[in-house]
Design an enzyme around this catalytic site. Structure first.
Site, PDB file in Angstrom:
ATOM      1  N   MET A   1       0.845  -1.204   0.000  1.00  0.00           N
ATOM      2  CA  MET A   1       0.000   0.000   0.000  1.00  0.00           C
ATOM      3  C   MET A   1       0.873   1.245   0.000  1.00  0.00           C
ATOM      4  O   MET A   1       1.612   1.490   0.967  1.00  0.00           O
ATOM      5  CB  MET A   1      -0.943  -0.002   1.217  1.00  0.00           C
ATOM      6  CG  MET A   1      -2.077  -1.009   1.111  1.00  0.00           C
ATOM      7  SD  MET A   1      -3.186  -0.976   2.537  1.00  0.00           S
ATOM      8  CE  MET A   1      -2.204  -1.806   3.782  1.00  0.00           C
TER       9      MET A   1
ATOM     10  N   CYS B   1      -2.678  -1.770 -10.145  1.00  0.00           N
ATOM     11  CA  CYS B   1      -2.909  -0.360  -9.813  1.00  0.00           C
ATOM     12  C   CYS B   1      -3.495   0.378 -11.018  1.00  0.00           C
ATOM     13  O   CYS B   1      -2.917   0.347 -12.102  1.00  0.00           O
ATOM     14  CB  CYS B   1      -1.600   0.299  -9.391  1.00  0.00           C
ATOM     15  SG  CYS B   1      -1.822   2.052  -9.038  1.00  0.00           S
TER      16      CYS B   1
ATOM     17  N   HIS C   1      -6.498  -9.511  -6.531  1.00  0.00           N
ATOM     18  CA  HIS C   1      -7.496  -8.607  -5.941  1.00  0.00           C
ATOM     19  C   HIS C   1      -8.806  -8.934  -6.662  1.00  0.00           C
ATOM     20  O   HIS C   1      -8.919  -8.712  -7.864  1.00  0.00           O
ATOM     21  CB  HIS C   1      -7.058  -7.156  -6.153  1.00  0.00           C
ATOM     22  CG  HIS C   1      -7.977  -6.152  -5.552  1.00  0.00           C
ATOM     23  ND1 HIS C   1      -7.704  -4.798  -5.566  1.00  0.00           N
ATOM     24  CD2 HIS C   1      -9.165  -6.281  -4.912  1.00  0.00           C
ATOM     25  CE1 HIS C   1      -8.683  -4.150  -4.956  1.00  0.00           C
ATOM     26  NE2 HIS C   1      -9.582  -5.028  -4.553  1.00  0.00           N
TER      27      HIS C   1
ATOM     28  N   GLY D   1      -8.860  -8.557  -1.064  1.00  0.00           N
ATOM     29  CA  GLY D   1      -9.990  -7.647  -1.240  1.00  0.00           C
ATOM     30  C   GLY D   1     -11.067  -7.839  -0.199  1.00  0.00           C
ATOM     31  O   GLY D   1     -11.685  -8.903  -0.121  1.00  0.00           O
ATOM     32  N   GLY D   2     -11.260  -6.815   0.650  1.00  0.00           N
ATOM     33  CA  GLY D   2     -12.406  -6.793   1.550  1.00  0.00           C
ATOM     34  C   GLY D   2     -12.319  -7.697   2.757  1.00  0.00           C
ATOM     35  O   GLY D   2     -13.330  -7.897   3.435  1.00  0.00           O
TER      36      GLY D   2
ATOM     37  N   GLY E   1      -5.306  -5.794   3.199  1.00  0.00           N
ATOM     38  CA  GLY E   1      -4.813  -4.443   2.939  1.00  0.00           C
ATOM     39  C   GLY E   1      -5.285  -3.461   3.991  1.00  0.00           C
ATOM     40  O   GLY E   1      -4.742  -3.403   5.096  1.00  0.00           O
TER      41      GLY E   1
HETATM   42  C1  LIG Z   1      -3.663   3.576   0.400  1.00  0.00           C
HETATM   43  C2  LIG Z   1      -3.547   2.383  -0.508  1.00  0.00           C
HETATM   44  C3  LIG Z   1      -2.431   2.218  -1.301  1.00  0.00           C
HETATM   45  C4  LIG Z   1      -2.304   1.103  -2.136  1.00  0.00           C
HETATM   46  N1  LIG Z   1      -1.138   0.925  -2.849  1.00  0.00           N
HETATM   47  C5  LIG Z   1      -0.952  -0.225  -3.547  1.00  0.00           C
HETATM   48  C6  LIG Z   1       0.297  -0.526  -4.140  1.00  0.00           C
HETATM   49  O1  LIG Z   1       1.287   0.198  -4.000  1.00  0.00           O
HETATM   50  N2  LIG Z   1       0.396  -1.688  -4.859  1.00  0.00           N
HETATM   51  C7  LIG Z   1      -0.655  -2.548  -4.997  1.00  0.00           C
HETATM   52  O2  LIG Z   1      -0.520  -3.593  -5.659  1.00  0.00           O
HETATM   53  N3  LIG Z   1      -1.843  -2.289  -4.438  1.00  0.00           N
HETATM   54  C8  LIG Z   1      -2.004  -1.164  -3.694  1.00  0.00           C
HETATM   55  N4  LIG Z   1      -3.182  -0.957  -3.044  1.00  0.00           N
HETATM   56  C9  LIG Z   1      -4.249  -1.974  -3.139  1.00  0.00           C
HETATM   57  C10 LIG Z   1      -4.090  -3.001  -2.010  1.00  0.00           C
HETATM   58  O3  LIG Z   1      -2.870  -3.702  -2.132  1.00  0.00           O
HETATM   59  C11 LIG Z   1      -5.257  -4.002  -2.040  1.00  0.00           C
HETATM   60  O4  LIG Z   1      -5.212  -4.695  -3.267  1.00  0.00           O
HETATM   61  C12 LIG Z   1      -6.619  -3.335  -1.914  1.00  0.00           C
HETATM   62  O5  LIG Z   1      -6.611  -2.339  -0.898  1.00  0.00           O
HETATM   63  C13 LIG Z   1      -7.712  -4.367  -1.612  1.00  0.00           C
HETATM   64  O6  LIG Z   1      -7.452  -5.039  -0.392  1.00  0.00           O
HETATM   65  P1  LIG Z   1      -8.215  -4.634   0.971  1.00  0.00           P
HETATM   66  O7  LIG Z   1      -9.684  -4.632   0.672  1.00  0.00           O
HETATM   67  O8  LIG Z   1      -7.822  -5.691   1.957  1.00  0.00           O
HETATM   68  O9  LIG Z   1      -7.751  -3.255   1.352  1.00  0.00           O
HETATM   69  C14 LIG Z   1      -3.331   0.143  -2.206  1.00  0.00           C
HETATM   70  C15 LIG Z   1      -4.468   0.317  -1.381  1.00  0.00           C
HETATM   71  C16 LIG Z   1      -4.566   1.401  -0.538  1.00  0.00           C
HETATM   72  C17 LIG Z   1      -5.783   1.528   0.372  1.00  0.00           C
END
Ligand SMILES: Cc1cc2nc3c(=O)[nH]c(=O)nc-3n(C[C@H](O)[C@H](O)[C@H](O)COP(=O)(O)O)c2cc1C
Length: 245
Positions: A23, A105, A176, A217-218, A238
């Site tokens: 992230m 991304c 994701h 995801g989620g 995440g």
């Molecule tokens: C602030 C932020 C920055 C993120 N930066 C990246 C990143 O650098 N590389 C990446 O693959 N995903 C990035 N993501 C996506 C997360 O890795 C993840 O795929 C996404 O948040 C879904 O997972 P979650 O629902 O558990 O948060 C980012 C997400 C957030 C919230």
């Protein structure tokens, strides 16, 4: 003995059951150090670091990490196979445990540079990058993607992407479980609006039991982690890990 002073002669084998998502502006070395104090074994990922930043920027600032962070994976943003291979070598020199390529991304900045989620439309480019990195290092080379982008979101599109990349030696995918819209949604909206489709990721594991598949995801609770682990090899967390570690 403080965690910081632990010098590990033999690094622990990568356990992919639970990992913390890359992230930007979140999983820097300070956050990772903090997370490691909470969990001795969870697999940590850096923020995405672009190949340009590593090859032409302040490398030490971007890549340095504390020994206690192991196991820790470097996530790269880039598309040029030669640059990715060089960065994978540098990652190995720094002692990272894995190199991961960001194919998820959707930000405009990343799209303009032709990497991130838009590479789901160019699986051959991802495959060439994977091949080059695998030739350059012995580290695991993994890919983090979505289940689709824009109108290229059918099951067949997804399978074509996975098979093309796997053909060059990638056997570990972090998915994701939602598609990304490359235009019209902000990166934040792209983490919330397209619906989650866990079934597609489970189905991928059923079709390719030989691959290591991590779902993302989620996920916000421990019981959800165990539920997913009945279907896939790993769960990546995440936002919940940052907001409620
Ligand atoms: C602030 C932020 C920055 C993120 N930066 C990246 C990143 O650098 N590389 C990446 O693959 N995903 C990035 N993501 C996506 C997360 O890795 C993840 O795929 C996404 O948040 C879904 O997972 P979650 O629902 O558990 O948060 C980012 C997400 C957030 C919230």
């Amino acid at each position: 003995m403080s965690v910081n002073s632990l010098k590990l002669d033999k690094l622990p084998a990568l356990d992919r059951r639970v990992s913390i998502a890359p992230m930007m502006d979140r999983t820097d070395r300070h956050d990772r150090y903090f997370l490691r104090l909470i969990s001795p074994s969870v697999l940590l990922y850096t923020e995405m670091i672009t190949t340009g930043a590593i090859l032409r920027g302040d490398r030490e600032r971007f890549l340095k990490f504390d020994a206690s962070e192991h196991p820790v994976a470097l996530q790269l943003g880039g598309a040029d196979a030669g640059d990715l291979a060089q960065c994978a070598e540098i990652a190995a020199e720094y002692g990272y445990d894995e190199v991961n390529l960001n194919v998820g991304c959707p930000s405009d900045r990343v799209q303009n540079a032709r990497f991130g989620a838009c590479l789901m439309k160019e699986p051959e480019v991802v495959a060439a990058g994977v091949k080059a990195m695998r030739q350059a290092v012995d580290l695991p080379v993994t890919v983090k993607s979505r289940i689709g982008v824009d109108d290229q979101d059918s099951w067949d599109d997804f399978v074509r992407f996975i098979e093309t990349v796997a053909a060059k030696g990638c056997d570990t995918f972090i998915i994701h479980a939602r598609k990304a819209w490359l235009h019209g949604l902000s990166p934040k909206e792209n983490r919330e609006i397209p619906p989650l489709s866990y079934d597609k990721v489970y189905r991928l594991k059923q079709r390719y039991p030989e691959f290591s598949i991590t779902i993302n995801g989620g996920v916000t609770a421990c019981n959800e982690v165990s539920q997913h682990l009945a279907h896939v090899d790993g769960v990546m967390i995440g936002r919940a890990a940052y907001e409620n570690p």
